[in-house]
Motif scaffolding. Sequence first.
Motif, PDB file in Angstrom:
ATOM      1  N   UNK A 133       0.846  -1.186   0.000  1.00 41.23           N
ATOM      2  CA  UNK A 133       0.000   0.000   0.000  1.00 41.23           C
ATOM      3  C   UNK A 133       0.889   1.247   0.000  1.00 41.23           C
ATOM      4  N   UNK A 134       0.533   2.190  -0.838  1.00 35.97           N
ATOM      5  CA  UNK A 134       1.270   3.447  -0.888  1.00 35.97           C
ATOM      6  C   UNK A 134       0.642   4.437   0.086  1.00 35.97           C
ATOM      7  N   UNK A 135       1.476   5.291   0.598  1.00 38.40           N
ATOM      8  CA  UNK A 135       0.961   6.336   1.491  1.00 38.40           C
ATOM      9  C   UNK A 135       0.011   7.238   0.728  1.00 38.40           C
ATOM     10  N   UNK A 136      -0.974   7.771   1.418  1.00 36.09           N
ATOM     11  CA  UNK A 136      -1.954   8.641   0.781  1.00 36.09           C
ATOM     12  C   UNK A 136      -1.652  10.118   1.032  1.00 36.09           C
ATOM     13  N   UNK A 137      -0.855  10.420   2.059  1.00 34.33           N
ATOM     14  CA  UNK A 137      -0.622  11.818   2.398  1.00 34.33           C
ATOM     15  C   UNK A 137       0.821  12.230   2.112  1.00 34.33           C
TER      16      UNK A 137
END
Length: 67
Positions: A3-7
Motif C-alpha cells: 500500500x502506498x501512502x496517501x498523504x
Amino acid sequence: MKITRACIYPKDIQCITGRSERYGRRLLKEIREHFDKQPHQFITSEEFAEYSGINIEIINQYLKQVS
C-alpha cells in the motif's frame, strides 16, 4: 500488495522538488488554504498533484520508492 501512502509530508516535497523542507511546510500550508482545509488535516497526493501541476504518476512512483 504493498500500500502506498496517501498523504504528503514536507520531506516528500523536499525530495520531489529539490527545494528545502521549510518550503515544503509553507507549500502544504498554501495547499490547505487553497482546498479550505483545517490545519490538522492531511494533504493527499492527489491534492498535491493538482495544486503543483506535477503528474500524479511521478508522485506515486516516489511514494512507492520511499515506502
